[in-house]
Design a protein around this motif. Structure first.
Motif, mmCIF file in Angstrom:
data_model
loop_
_atom_site.group_PDB
_atom_site.id
_atom_site.type_symbol
_atom_site.label_atom_id
_atom_site.label_comp_id
_atom_site.label_asym_id
_atom_site.label_seq_id
_atom_site.Cartn_x
_atom_site.Cartn_y
_atom_site.Cartn_z
ATOM 1 N N ARG A 34 40.085 41.177 42.047
ATOM 2 C CA ARG A 34 38.885 41.002 41.242
ATOM 3 C C ARG A 34 37.789 40.336 42.072
ATOM 4 N N SER A 35 36.554 40.625 41.718
ATOM 5 C CA SER A 35 35.413 39.901 42.286
ATOM 6 C C SER A 35 35.122 38.705 41.396
ATOM 7 N N HIS A 36 34.985 37.532 42.010
ATOM 8 C CA HIS A 36 34.705 36.304 41.272
ATOM 9 C C HIS A 36 33.425 35.675 41.799
ATOM 10 N N GLU A 37 32.589 35.252 40.889
ATOM 11 C CA GLU A 37 31.343 34.596 41.255
ATOM 12 C C GLU A 37 31.555 33.098 41.453
ATOM 13 N N MET A 41 27.958 32.711 46.194
ATOM 14 C CA MET A 41 28.686 33.800 46.844
ATOM 15 C C MET A 41 29.629 34.478 45.863
ATOM 16 N N GLU A 42 30.018 35.671 46.239
ATOM 17 C CA GLU A 42 31.022 36.422 45.487
ATOM 18 C C GLU A 42 32.247 36.582 46.370
ATOM 19 N N LEU A 44 36.171 38.255 46.793
ATOM 20 C CA LEU A 44 37.137 39.245 46.337
ATOM 21 C C LEU A 44 38.517 38.604 46.428
ATOM 22 N N ASN A 125 37.996 38.014 52.837
ATOM 23 C CA ASN A 125 36.751 37.280 52.634
ATOM 24 C C ASN A 125 36.188 36.699 53.929
#
Length: 243
Positions: A34-37, A41-42, A44, A125
């Motif tokens: 999932r992509s998390h904020e 930054m974001e 993965l 990342n």
């Protein structure tokens, strides 16, 4: 956010009546990426869909703690940091490494799959080489006899009430056996050295929560609320009266 699919009872020896066949099925891992904020930054992050020894998914407290640490980043400067319980993902440590370039080590249950997953998240990342990792089950002998981390961090680790004695044992060792690796320059002395910063967004009863803080006090550790449900825990200073 999705609900973590795990059984807390699987963390405690003697509480599981499953058969060897059931245990084999339970160890077949699958993942969700999932992509998390995070602030600025974001990331993965690959998380376990199920893991019998881990809480699987990132809790909201991780993101709140990341925001709090961003606002108190002076407390991180010059520190050697270890995250005590990295949610099987290393997400918070990755965020801090990318944001501030801090010297940080991840730590989680003594499990190869957890270690590999944290290394995977580091790589995707852009953290290369991957962050150093310590495989440690709370309450067991710590792999490093003379810990030299002067800041221990964790978020939302008080869910498993039965594990409090083991958690406090490991935490006490890290704080009381601390041996500086070298002279520290430019660190913010408003934060004790060593210290444990813990973010805890309460999801359990107040009485259960107090068991942890009482256990810390009985172990010679002092806890202070420093704002936004973040606590600073450090070895209690011994007075002449105590002596």
């Amino acid at each position: 956010m999705d609900i973590a699919l795990f059984s807390p009872s699987s963390l405690f020896a003697g509480d599981d009546d499953s058969t060897p066949e059931e245990e084999t099925v339970g160890t077949r891992q699958s993942y969700e990426e999932r992509s998390h904020e995070f602030p600025g930054m974001e990331l993965l992050i690959r998380e376990f869909s199920f893991h019998q020894l881990n809480a699987n998914l990132l809790w909201p407290g991780t993101f709140a703690f990341a925001e709090w640490l961003l606002q108190h980043c002076s407390w991180l400067k010059g520190r050697r940091i270890i995250e005590l319980g990295s949610s099987g993902t290393g997400a918070l440590a990755i965020f801090l490494g990318k944001s501030f370039g801090v010297d940080i080590t991840t730590s989680d249950f003594d499990d190869e799959e957890v270690e590999e997953n944290i290394a995977h998240n580091c790589s995707v990342n852009g953290i290369t080489p991957v962050l150093p990792h310590i495989r440690h089950t709370w309450g067991d002998t710590f792999p490093k006899a003379e810990p030299d981390w002067d800041l221990v961090i964790a978020s939302d680790i008080l869910l498993y009430v039965k594990q409090y004695p083991n958690l406090i044992k490991s935490l006490s060792f890290l704080l009381k056996s601390y041996k500086p690796k070298d002279e520290k320059a430019g660190i913010d002395l408003a934060l004790p050295q060593p210290a444990f910063l813990m973010s805890w967004k309460r999801r359990i009863g107040k009485e259960d929560e107090e068991l942890f803080f009482t256990g810390c006090e009985n172990a010679g550790l002092a806890a202070e609320h420093v704002g936004s449900r973040v606590y600073c825990i450090s070895p209690r200073k011994t007075s002449q009266v105590d002596q």
